[in-house]
Design a protein around this motif. Structure first.
Motif, short mmCIF file in Angstrom:
data_model
loop_
_atom_site.label_atom_id
_atom_site.label_comp_id
_atom_site.label_asym_id
_atom_site.label_seq_id
_atom_site.Cartn_x
_atom_site.Cartn_y
_atom_site.Cartn_z
N ASP B 70 -17.74 -18.14 -31.44
CA ASP B 70 -18.61 -19.46 -31.97
C ASP B 70 -18.52 -20.93 -31.53
O ASP B 70 -17.69 -21.63 -32.19
CB ASP B 70 -18.79 -18.90 -33.51
N LEU B 71 -19.08 -20.89 -31.04
CA LEU B 71 -18.98 -22.75 -29.47
C LEU B 71 -19.95 -23.35 -31.42
O LEU B 71 -19.76 -24.11 -30.25
CB LEU B 71 -19.29 -22.61 -28.87
N GLY B 109 -26.55 -17.23 -37.54
CA GLY B 109 -25.70 -16.82 -36.91
C GLY B 109 -26.53 -15.30 -37.05
O GLY B 109 -25.72 -14.56 -35.66
N PHE B 110 -27.44 -14.65 -37.47
CA PHE B 110 -28.33 -14.17 -36.85
C PHE B 110 -28.37 -14.05 -35.72
O PHE B 110 -28.63 -13.08 -34.93
CB PHE B 110 -29.07 -13.67 -38.25
N TRP B 111 -29.17 -14.67 -35.21
CA TRP B 111 -29.68 -15.56 -33.69
C TRP B 111 -27.85 -15.33 -32.74
O TRP B 111 -28.56 -14.37 -31.95
CB TRP B 111 -30.34 -16.53 -33.60
N ASN B 112 -27.64 -16.03 -32.89
CA ASN B 112 -26.02 -15.28 -32.08
C ASN B 112 -25.50 -14.23 -32.19
O ASN B 112 -25.26 -13.18 -31.44
CB ASN B 112 -24.75 -16.47 -32.59
N ALA B 117 -24.53 -8.94 -30.05
CA ALA B 117 -24.38 -7.11 -30.53
C ALA B 117 -25.16 -6.61 -29.87
O ALA B 117 -25.32 -5.41 -29.60
CB ALA B 117 -24.12 -7.61 -31.86
N ILE B 118 -26.40 -7.39 -29.66
CA ILE B 118 -27.85 -6.38 -28.81
C ILE B 118 -27.79 -6.41 -27.05
O ILE B 118 -28.11 -5.70 -27.08
CB ILE B 118 -29.24 -6.75 -29.71
N PHE B 119 -28.21 -7.57 -27.29
CA PHE B 119 -28.22 -7.87 -25.79
C PHE B 119 -26.50 -7.62 -25.14
O PHE B 119 -26.65 -7.78 -23.74
CB PHE B 119 -29.01 -9.38 -25.35
N VAL B 211 -23.73 -3.71 -36.57
CA VAL B 211 -23.65 -4.31 -37.38
C VAL B 211 -23.02 -5.50 -38.05
O VAL B 211 -23.09 -6.74 -38.64
CB VAL B 211 -24.17 -3.48 -39.08
N ILE B 212 -21.88 -4.76 -37.79
CA ILE B 212 -20.71 -6.13 -38.79
C ILE B 212 -19.73 -6.77 -37.74
O ILE B 212 -19.96 -8.06 -38.36
CB ILE B 212 -19.42 -4.77 -38.08
N ILE B 213 -20.83 -6.80 -35.87
CA ILE B 213 -20.51 -7.91 -34.86
C ILE B 213 -21.98 -9.67 -35.26
O ILE B 213 -21.67 -10.13 -35.87
CB ILE B 213 -20.92 -8.24 -33.64
N ILE B 214 -22.13 -8.70 -36.71
CA ILE B 214 -23.63 -9.71 -36.49
C ILE B 214 -23.90 -10.01 -37.42
O ILE B 214 -23.88 -11.13 -38.33
CB ILE B 214 -25.91 -8.99 -36.87
N ALA B 215 -23.39 -9.37 -38.64
CA ALA B 215 -22.62 -9.74 -40.27
C ALA B 215 -21.00 -10.72 -40.32
O ALA B 215 -21.80 -11.76 -40.13
CB ALA B 215 -21.74 -9.14 -40.89
N VAL B 216 -20.60 -10.37 -38.73
CA VAL B 216 -19.58 -11.23 -38.70
C VAL B 216 -20.10 -13.10 -38.30
O VAL B 216 -19.62 -13.89 -38.98
CB VAL B 216 -18.85 -10.91 -38.03
N TYR B 217 -21.62 -12.98 -37.38
CA TYR B 217 -21.75 -14.63 -36.66
C TYR B 217 -22.50 -15.26 -38.41
O TYR B 217 -22.50 -16.18 -38.35
CB TYR B 217 -22.46 -14.35 -35.51
N MET B 218 -22.97 -14.09 -38.57
CA MET B 218 -23.68 -14.23 -39.56
C MET B 218 -22.79 -14.84 -41.31
O MET B 218 -23.40 -16.26 -41.29
CB MET B 218 -24.53 -13.70 -40.57
N ALA B 219 -21.81 -14.44 -41.13
CA ALA B 219 -20.92 -15.17 -42.20
C ALA B 219 -20.52 -16.40 -41.10
O ALA B 219 -20.37 -17.74 -42.07
CB ALA B 219 -19.41 -14.25 -42.10
#
Lengths: 323, 339
Positions: B70-71, B109-112, B117-119, B211-219
């Motif tokens: 996460d830059l 974080g959600f955006w990242n 994860a999705i794209f 879901v977990i990847i999105i959650a991790v970036y949100m964290a």
């Protein structure tokens, strides 16, 4: 037609369309003055982006380029100030130093089997730290040869100036195109980008190619540093901060896949010109604040990556349906 | 507990060695005094100044454990700080400012996370986009100025103290402990590690990697917001240009010094925060020992390279081969002696 050509064509189209839109709003943008300035102001970025293109084509990344540019400027300035060497000799010494630095990073990446990200990150700290240790303040360069280089230009019709560094950048791009697309070394780079194991099975000498790739990037960074010192007339250890990320953005906008293995050096030139165009437009407009540059570049980056993703997905689906 | 100690042993030893080295140049390094009801001393200073990098490192550890990076955390710090300052300047009060800043971090974080994860965009580029555009967004919010405010309730997060210990230090310790408990006492840590080690196998095993990847970036975004709150509270202003500048690299450095592989997999939060303290000790130690601060970067680089060499799989294998050769030769010699 090769579907991987699409991002390059998209880049060129977007650049042409954007230039047309800008010129429609500000007819003065269609002058050779703007074109000359575009090349001059972004010369160092274009040269460093050529090196970055080769690195990214191989599937790697080089975060040290900005710091090497700063180190180059400081190195040149200190040597010119403290010794009586001629600038050409200093340039030669510098290019040897940066190429060896790049080669050392490439060697470490291969020998340690570590992600290029972290090795070049360490290289970035090392180069920036070395620049700081040489000097903290900006050192002006006042040598006759330098003044001659800064004043060398070709006056185009319309009063635009085609400066030495602008021409140097275009030449470098052509050299990069030949190296990447027409030499065996370039073929090895593409092969590495496609996958290290397949490249090794193909007979590519992975160790030698990796070292050469980062040495090439080091050489380009040194050359960009020389150009930057000509452009600014000084050596400053805080120069070119963030240039590595701009270079990566330029390479991606130019249509090179970040996973490696596909891309065109010419696209990088178009990417550099696009970025310069955005900044020129903002200057012409005068009302837009400078931070919009960053937002627009971010949006462009996103658009191009999504475009690349879509194209790769479509081409793989087409291959799947044909098989 | 013993396993954790064994895991963080290299970092602890490095910290002790560093402290000893600095104490040699600056004998009163380890002194802690009480003044005005708060603890003061170089060590307390390190604990306080290392807070942003430590908190960023916690989030970064989780992201790196999934094989990503996460830059944008430095930029998200600036955005969160700008949002909080704008809220305070517009009279919304401290709780609203805090909530808005945290929401901004979670949104970033959600955006990242969606991009990755999705794209399926590479994490470096996906977060690079926000890193580039985010500074512009932060400057948009502050309208190009440094937004200053005078809210003692908010300043508490930067310069206040609880029981004499600076609040930022308490914040990173609490964040680290909470996240570590969440990771180890629930299945989350296991799921994150498995995604990092082999995403396809995890998907086949039934793990919802997206879901977990999105959650991790949100964290990670949440941690960046917390760090942004601390820096903004510290200077009582939001500097969109300089807040968190290049701190993402320090956070990645902390993760690497903590022995976490950048390729993903097993992680240790304790090791990362120790890595953050190591980085801060180097910085402060150089200043205290009287060296010019330019040495900071070169020493960081040498340290990273040393740790990379120790971590490198090649070197581990070669070291094993060397050891085998030595013991093999000894065994052969012993056999010769006793026919």
């Amino acid at each position: 037609m090769n579907p991987l050509l699409f991002p390059l064509l998209a880049t060129i189209t977007i650049f042409v369309v954007a230039y047309a839109i800008c010129a429609a709003q500000f007819p003065m943008m269609f002058s050779t003055r703007v074109a000359g300035n575009l090349l001059t102001d972004n010369a160092y970025l274009g040269i460093v982006a050529v090196g970055m293109t080769v690195v990214i084509l191989s599937g790697g990344i080089d975060l040290s380029v900005g710091s090497v540019i700063a180190f180059s400027g400081v190195f040149i300035a200190v040597l010119l100030r403290d010794t009586g060497l001629h600038p050409l000799v200093v340039f030669g010494l510098l290019l040897i130093v940066t190429t060896l630095f790049g080669a050392a990073m490439g060697g470490l990446i291969h020998w340690l089997a570590m992600p290029p990200f972290i090795v070049t990150l360490a290289g970035m700290f090392l180069a920036r730290g070395a620049a700081y240790m040489l000097t903290i303040e900006s050192i002006p360069i006042s040598h006759d040869f330098y003044s001659m280089l800064q004043k060398t230009y070709y006056l185009m019709p319309g009063k635009g100036r085609l400066t030495f560094i602008g021409v140097l950048m275009v030449l470098t791009v052509f050299v990069g195109m030949i190296v990447a697309h027409r030499t065996r070394y370039g073929a090895s780079v593409f092969a590495l980008g496609g996958g290290e194991n397949t490249a090794r099975l193909m007979g590519v000498n992975v160790r030698r190619t990796t070292v050469k790739i980062y040495a090439f990037s080091g050489f380009m960074s040194g050359l960009a540093g020389i150009v930057f010192s000509i452009y600014t007339g000084s050596g400053y250890p805080l120069a070119a901060v963030g240039t590595e990320l701009t270079a990566i953005a330029v390479v991606v906008i130019g249509g090179t896949l970040l996973t490696g293995g596909a891309g065109f050096v010419f696209g990088t030139l178009v990417g550099v010109l696009t970025m310069g165009l955005i900044q020129t437009y903002i200057v012409f407009d005068g009302t837009l604040s400078s931070w919009w540059t960053k937002i627009v570049i971010g949006v462009l980056l996103l658009a191009f990556i999504l475009l690349q993703k879509g194209l790769v997905y479509l081409s793989s689906r087409r291959q799947g349906s044909m098989a | 507990m013993k396993r954790t100690l064994k895991r963080i042993a290299p970092q602890l030893i490095t910290l002790v060695v560093l402290a000893a080295l600095v104490s040699w140049f600056f004998p009163s390094f380890l002194q802690i005094e009480v003044s005005n009801g708060r603890l003061v001393g170089p060590v307390i200073d390190i604990l306080k100044r290392g807070a942003p990098v430590a908190i960023l490192g916690v989030g970064m550890t989780l992201v790196v454990a999934t094989g990503g990076i996460d830059l944008s955390v430095g930029t998200v710090m600036a955005i969160a700080g700008a949002v909080a300052a704008a809220a305070l300047v517009n009279g919304l009060g401290v709780p609203a400012a805090l909530l808005l800043a945290i929401a901004a971090g979670l949104a970033a974080g959600f955006w990242n996370g969606c991009l990755v994860a999705i794209f399926g965009i590479q994490p470096i580029v996906a977060t690079l986009i926000l890193m580039t555009a985010g500074r512009g967004i932060a400057q948009l919010i502050t309208e190009g100025r440094i937004l200053t405010f005078n809210e003692p309730g908010f300043a508490f997060f930067g310069s206040g103290n609880i029981a004499g210990i600076p609040v930022p230090a308490i914040m990173w310790v609490v964040t680290g402990i909470l996240v570590a408990i969440l990771m180890r006492r629930t299945a989350l840590g296991l799921l994150i590690e498995s995604i990092g080690i082999n995403r396809r196998a995890s998907a086949l095993a039934g793990i919802n990697a997206r879901v977990i990847i999105i959650a991790v970036y949100m964290a990670s975004g949440l941690c960046a917001a917390l760090a942004g709150i601390i820096t903004t509270a510290d200077i009582l202003g939001a500097d969109a240009n300089n807040a968190g500048l290049w701190l993402e690299l320090d956070a990645i450095l902390a993760v690497v010094i903590g022995g976490n592989s950048l390729l993903g997999g097993r992680f240790s939060i304790a090791a990362t925060v120790l890595g953050a303290m190591i980085i801060q000790t180097i910085g402060t130690g150089i200043l205290l020992a009287g060296f010019p601060s330019e040495y900071n970067l070169v020493i960081k680089a040498v340290l990273v390279l040393a740790i990379l060499m120790i971590q490198s799989p090649h070197l581990v294998r070669e070291w094993g081969a060397i050891r085998q050769k030595i013991t093999g030769r000894r065994a052969a010699r012993d056999q010769e002696v006793q026919p």
